[in-house]
Design a protein around this motif. Structure first.
Motif, mmCIF file in Angstrom:
data_model
loop_
_atom_site.group_PDB
_atom_site.id
_atom_site.type_symbol
_atom_site.label_atom_id
_atom_site.label_comp_id
_atom_site.label_asym_id
_atom_site.label_seq_id
_atom_site.Cartn_x
_atom_site.Cartn_y
_atom_site.Cartn_z
ATOM 1 N N HIS A 225 50.394 3.021 -6.544
ATOM 2 C CA HIS A 225 49.417 3.339 -7.588
ATOM 3 C C HIS A 225 49.130 4.841 -7.606
ATOM 4 O O HIS A 225 48.999 5.449 -8.672
ATOM 5 C CB HIS A 225 48.116 2.555 -7.364
ATOM 6 N N ALA A 226 49.030 5.446 -6.414
ATOM 7 C CA ALA A 226 48.767 6.886 -6.347
ATOM 8 C C ALA A 226 49.888 7.678 -6.995
ATOM 9 O O ALA A 226 49.640 8.650 -7.728
ATOM 10 C CB ALA A 226 48.581 7.310 -4.889
ATOM 11 N N ARG A 228 51.882 6.577 -9.340
ATOM 12 C CA ARG A 228 51.781 6.330 -10.785
ATOM 13 C C ARG A 228 50.716 7.224 -11.403
ATOM 14 O O ARG A 228 50.931 7.859 -12.445
ATOM 15 C CB ARG A 228 51.456 4.853 -11.031
ATOM 16 N N LEU A 229 49.544 7.303 -10.756
ATOM 17 C CA LEU A 229 48.460 8.117 -11.292
ATOM 18 C C LEU A 229 48.798 9.609 -11.261
ATOM 19 O O LEU A 229 48.253 10.390 -12.052
ATOM 20 C CB LEU A 229 47.181 7.851 -10.501
ATOM 21 N N ALA A 230 49.707 9.997 -10.361
ATOM 22 C CA ALA A 230 50.129 11.401 -10.287
ATOM 23 C C ALA A 230 51.218 11.733 -11.292
ATOM 24 O O ALA A 230 51.695 12.872 -11.320
ATOM 25 C CB ALA A 230 50.616 11.714 -8.870
ATOM 26 N N GLU A 234 56.315 9.251 -15.594
ATOM 27 C CA GLU A 234 56.123 9.534 -17.014
ATOM 28 C C GLU A 234 57.434 9.739 -17.754
ATOM 29 O O GLU A 234 57.520 9.458 -18.953
ATOM 30 C CB GLU A 234 55.226 10.771 -17.175
#
Length: 306
Positions: A225-226, A228-230, A234
């Motif tokens: 998750h970390a 992905r959030l970083a 993308e």
């Protein structure tokens, strides 16, 4: 160590052994000394490849001590390894644009790859394309105490790449990734800005590969998750996940951890690729252009340096 060094020398390579080789602590010496030696080796035009004895621990203490200005002026040199070495491989690629190799450490280099896979030395010896295929093999190491000269993986089972999120796959992009437990600590720092690397190569896209070494599933889920959030995914066209022996959580498997964090991205995910702590090893080149093909008859990845 001696056997692996002799193996390389017998294969025709000149081998220089570094000074930071103290095995009595968690690292082979003070961070400043190790960073200086690694910088010197990577900047030395006589040295074409640097390979650690094995994965190691806490390589994150090196990333802000390397002489990045000197490295930026140097001719690119191969850096090879996996596990904790991912912490150094990743920023060498994202910050300098050098190709780095997520492949065997020195202690594993003498092992003969099974059919379908290539030794890392072959990938480092030319631009490719280098084509590797699902080996179907799940193996284990021979302990040093049993046979220090072992060169054959010990088969313990059979396995195959599994595709989630699509019936078939033909994805293309630049490879980037590493060991989840180590590269997660770089996310959000100047040394793990995969989002910027993705923007730089937006036209090509990224194929992000990740593998869990030993953390249980809930911890791996948080780490993913970390990432992905970083913004690591993308510009991703696909995600490769390495085969693992890391423990499940009582309420979550390792595969469920991946899907919980990354399933919402709606990207194809390939599970059980030979890129982790479960041998044999399929070497991947950070920065290489790769094409992953999976259908009823083919499971393969082709890599090209360009």
């Amino acid at each position: 160590m001696a056997f692996s060094v002799d193996w390389l020398r017998n294969a025709g390579y000149e081998v220089v052994v570094g000074e930071c080789m103290d095995g009595s602590g968690i690292t082979a010496g003070p961070a400043e000394r190790r960073a200086a030696e690694l910088t010197a080796m990577l900047c030395d035009p006589e040295i074409r490849c640097v390979v650690p004895p094995w994965g190691g621990e806490t390589a994150i203490d090196l990333v802000d001590l390397l002489d990045w200005d000197a490295l930026a002026e140097a001719e690119p040199t191969w850096l090879v390894g996996f596990s904790d070495m991912s912490t150094v491989l990743l920023p060498i690629t994202t910050r300098l644009g050098w190709a780095t190799m997520h492949g065997d450490n020195l202690a594993d280099t003498p092992y003969e790859p099974p059919a379908g896979l290539l030794p890392w030395i072959e990938l480092a010896s030319g631009p490719g394309p280098h084509v590797q295929r699902d080996s179907g093999l799940i193996a284990t190491y021979t302990r040093f105490t049993e046979d220090v000269r072992a060169v054959q993986w010990r088969a313990v089972g059979e396995g195959t790449w599994r595709l989630h999120g699509a019936d078939s796959l033909n994805a293309r992009g630049r490879l980037i990734g590493g060991c989840i437990e180590t590269v997660t600590n770089l996310a959000g720092t100047p040394f793990g800005d995969v989002a910027a690397f993705g923007r730089q190569h937006a036209e090509d896209g990224l194929i992000v590969y990740l593998e869990a070494a030993e953390d249980e599933a809930a911890t791996i889920c948080r780490n993913l998750h970390a990432l992905r959030l970083a913004g690591w995914f993308e510009h991703a066209t696909a995600i490769l996940i390495g085969r693992t022996n890391a423990a499940d959580n009582p309420n979550m498997t390792q595969e469920q951890a991946v899907l919980d964090a990354l399933g919402r991205l709606e990207l194809p995910i390939v599970f059980d690729v030979e890129i982790g702590h479960v041998p044999p090893h399929l070497p991947l080149v950070n920065g290489a252009m790769a094409t992953v093909t999976i259908n009823a008859n083919v499971r393969q990845i082709a890599q090209e340096l360009r």
